[in-house]
Design a protein around this motif. Sequence first.
Motif, short mmCIF file in Angstrom:
data_model
loop_
_atom_site.label_atom_id
_atom_site.label_comp_id
_atom_site.label_asym_id
_atom_site.label_seq_id
_atom_site.Cartn_x
_atom_site.Cartn_y
_atom_site.Cartn_z
N GLN A 199 0.95 -1.15 -0.07
CA GLN A 199 -0.01 -0.11 -0.05
C GLN A 199 0.83 1.27 0.14
OE1 GLN A 199 -2.75 0.40 3.35
NE2 GLN A 199 -2.42 2.75 3.12
N LYS A 200 1.97 1.23 0.87
CA LYS A 200 2.70 2.46 0.78
C LYS A 200 3.70 2.65 -0.36
CE LYS A 200 4.96 1.82 4.81
NZ LYS A 200 5.73 2.08 6.02
N MET A 201 4.01 1.59 -0.90
CA MET A 201 4.83 1.44 -2.21
C MET A 201 4.00 2.02 -3.34
SD MET A 201 6.84 -2.17 -1.95
CE MET A 201 7.36 -1.81 -3.77
N GLN A 202 2.45 1.78 -3.32
CA GLN A 202 1.60 2.29 -4.43
C GLN A 202 1.55 3.90 -4.14
OE1 GLN A 202 -2.43 0.89 -4.22
NE2 GLN A 202 -2.46 0.07 -6.49
N GLU A 203 1.35 4.01 -2.75
CA GLU A 203 0.95 5.63 -2.52
C GLU A 203 2.31 6.51 -2.88
OE1 GLU A 203 -1.97 4.79 1.25
OE2 GLU A 203 0.32 5.44 1.56
N GLU A 204 3.57 6.00 -2.86
CA GLU A 204 4.78 6.79 -3.10
C GLU A 204 4.99 6.46 -4.51
OE1 GLU A 204 7.42 5.22 -0.56
OE2 GLU A 204 6.61 6.07 1.16
N GLY A 205 4.01 5.81 -5.45
CA GLY A 205 4.24 5.73 -6.92
C GLY A 205 5.56 4.76 -7.39
N GLU A 206 6.02 3.88 -6.39
CA GLU A 206 6.97 2.81 -6.66
C GLU A 206 6.21 1.73 -7.42
OE1 GLU A 206 9.13 1.78 -3.16
OE2 GLU A 206 9.20 3.55 -2.34
N HIS A 207 6.92 1.09 -8.23
CA HIS A 207 6.73 0.10 -9.17
C HIS A 207 6.44 -1.42 -8.27
CE1 HIS A 207 6.50 -3.06 -12.36
NE2 HIS A 207 7.66 -3.86 -11.58
N LEU A 208 5.16 -1.89 -8.41
CA LEU A 208 4.91 -3.08 -7.57
C LEU A 208 5.31 -4.25 -8.58
CD1 LEU A 208 1.45 -1.99 -6.23
CD2 LEU A 208 3.58 -2.00 -5.28
N SER A 209 6.06 -5.35 -8.12
CA SER A 209 6.50 -6.27 -8.88
C SER A 209 5.23 -7.38 -9.21
CB SER A 209 7.82 -7.38 -8.22
OG SER A 209 7.11 -7.55 -6.92
N THR A 210 5.42 -7.99 -10.47
CA THR A 210 4.32 -8.62 -10.97
C THR A 210 4.79 -10.10 -10.52
OG1 THR A 210 5.70 -9.14 -13.02
CG2 THR A 210 4.02 -7.52 -13.06
N PHE A 211 3.96 -11.13 -10.59
CA PHE A 211 4.06 -12.43 -10.17
C PHE A 211 5.18 -13.18 -10.93
CE2 PHE A 211 3.36 -17.11 -10.23
CZ PHE A 211 3.47 -17.60 -9.00
N LYS A 212 5.59 -12.68 -12.20
CA LYS A 212 6.74 -13.12 -12.99
C LYS A 212 8.06 -12.62 -12.41
CE LYS A 212 8.16 -13.59 -18.05
NZ LYS A 212 7.95 -13.02 -19.08
N GLU A 213 7.77 -11.55 -12.10
CA GLU A 213 9.12 -10.80 -11.49
C GLU A 213 9.61 -11.57 -10.20
OE1 GLU A 213 8.71 -6.19 -13.51
OE2 GLU A 213 7.83 -6.93 -11.73
N ASP A 214 8.54 -11.61 -9.60
CA ASP A 214 8.73 -12.52 -8.16
C ASP A 214 9.65 -13.70 -8.53
OD1 ASP A 214 7.96 -10.51 -6.49
OD2 ASP A 214 5.85 -11.29 -6.65
N ILE A 215 8.94 -14.39 -9.37
CA ILE A 215 9.52 -15.78 -9.85
C ILE A 215 11.12 -15.58 -10.03
CG2 ILE A 215 9.25 -17.77 -11.30
CD1 ILE A 215 7.36 -17.77 -8.96
N VAL A 216 11.20 -14.62 -11.06
CA VAL A 216 12.61 -14.50 -11.55
C VAL A 216 13.62 -13.96 -10.16
CG1 VAL A 216 13.99 -12.81 -12.98
CG2 VAL A 216 11.85 -13.61 -13.78
N SER A 217 12.98 -13.15 -9.53
CA SER A 217 13.91 -12.81 -8.38
C SER A 217 14.52 -14.04 -7.33
CB SER A 217 13.02 -11.78 -7.53
OG SER A 217 12.06 -12.63 -6.72
N PHE A 218 13.65 -15.08 -7.49
CA PHE A 218 14.04 -16.17 -6.60
C PHE A 218 15.26 -17.06 -7.26
CE2 PHE A 218 9.75 -15.89 -4.68
CZ PHE A 218 10.26 -15.92 -3.35
N LYS A 219 15.35 -16.42 -8.67
CA LYS A 219 16.60 -17.29 -9.20
C LYS A 219 17.77 -16.27 -9.49
CE LYS A 219 14.43 -18.00 -13.15
NZ LYS A 219 14.27 -18.39 -14.64
N ASN A 220 17.59 -14.97 -9.02
CA ASN A 220 18.73 -13.96 -8.98
C ASN A 220 19.06 -13.33 -7.37
OD1 ASN A 220 18.95 -13.93 -11.49
ND2 ASN A 220 17.12 -13.05 -11.91
N GLU A 221 18.38 -12.22 -7.22
CA GLU A 221 18.65 -11.68 -5.94
C GLU A 221 18.13 -12.26 -4.71
OE1 GLU A 221 15.08 -9.23 -7.54
OE2 GLU A 221 17.00 -10.20 -8.35
N ARG A 222 17.22 -13.13 -4.84
CA ARG A 222 16.91 -13.78 -3.56
C ARG A 222 16.95 -15.15 -3.76
NH1 ARG A 222 10.73 -11.91 -2.19
NH2 ARG A 222 10.25 -11.94 -4.47
#
Length: 470
Positions: A126-149
């Motif tokens: 909610q705070k990220m959306q209010e500050e205009g930040e990008h909300l990661s998609t489900f596909k981006e979440d999956i990719v993150s588990f192969k990289n930074e996470r």
Amino acid sequence: MKKIGVYFKDFFTSITKGDIWVKLSLLIMGAGYFGRKQFIRGILMTLLEVGVLASIFRVFAPYMSKLSTLGTVQREEIFDPLTMQKTVNDYDNSLLILLYGIIGILVIIAFLALYIANIKTVYRLQKMQEEGEHLSTFKEDIVSFKNERFHITLLTLPSIGVILINIIPILFMVGIAFTNYDENHQPPTYLFTWVGFKNFINLFTTSQTITFGYAFVRVLVWTLIWAVLATATTFLGGILLAQFINHDDTRLKGMWRTLFVITIGIPQFVTLLLISKMFGDYGIVNTFCENVGILDFLKNIGLLNAGDAFIPFLSRPGWAHVTIILVNIWVGIPYQMLVATGILMNIPSDQIESAKIDGANKFQIFWKITMPYVMFITGPSLIQSVIANINNFNVIYLLTYNYKTTNMSMANSHATEVDLLITWLFRLTNEYSNFKMASVIGIITFIVCAALSLLTFSRMIGGDKEGVYR
């Protein structure tokens, strides 16, 4: 306590300052994601909530409701003359009640942790959306588990394994220690129930009917002596053997190493069973000792009684203890020799050369440079060796499985003079179905191992010792 306070403060802040989607997440865990158009995450979280709640109420709740008594309805078979068959009543199984009850409690705790984390997450979205930040998609979440996470991906399966293979059995064992689960209370035919600290009191009690206290002190002392001697003798023997083989004057170094490596290649249980036969009361070693006069010599110097017909290598206290340690030296030194060889080859040569220039002799170099370096490098391994020897079932059991005690106090508690805590625990469960006392001994063994680990780790690799050897 401060971290716990912050943990719950953040949770209540998320609820009070969250929008309608965050508040809806209190009922439907996926609502916060639906409000941010993260539909796949919302669906998955909602399905997870439904699945966990269904399993709690349909699977675990019936067992958890009986945890306080561990069951009240005993199994009964009734013969029906009309059908000429036996029918069984709807009985309680104390073992399943305890097991499923513990798992149910763990599931509830994990679900509550996930529930609180989910509220915090949707509030952060909610705070990220209010500050205009990008909300990661489900596909981006999956990719993150192969990289930074990726570290989370790697740690997930081992963490699940630790919970299933270690934590749940430990909690189950702790639960059994507070019950009367023994040969007279075995499910599913019979029920067992809670008895409080009675089993722990019995372990330290010595009376005419209960001799666990008498046996426990002796088994614990022998376990600690065995663990220290077995570790120290094989460790020092391995270093000395490696030093001898790597000495400049030693020829055919490869041959010597190969000979000792071969002893590792032979399955240990084969070696131990063979040695137990050789050193038996009527084994080949006793026959040899009798033929060459060693048996009579031991009688003459008073180490054996005049009526003894053999040397009780593995059948009398004292003799058996010494024999076990000597046999362990034989089977343990080659492995330590290989470990020490690798370490000795990597000792910084500049320290040794400096010591030689300063006039240090070979013993001083070994004692002041080699040994401290080896001790530091192998410190964690030594701790593991001590703990492994406390639980060294193979050597003790395979060498002494025919041992019979003549001490009635030991026999009354189903222990022998050569038992370690782990072999005593095995006898109690496998031969006498005394699971309640075996669980208490298992807890004591765990406490001893944990205390030794903390003490030795802090002594051997604590402080600034690590920087000295860099």
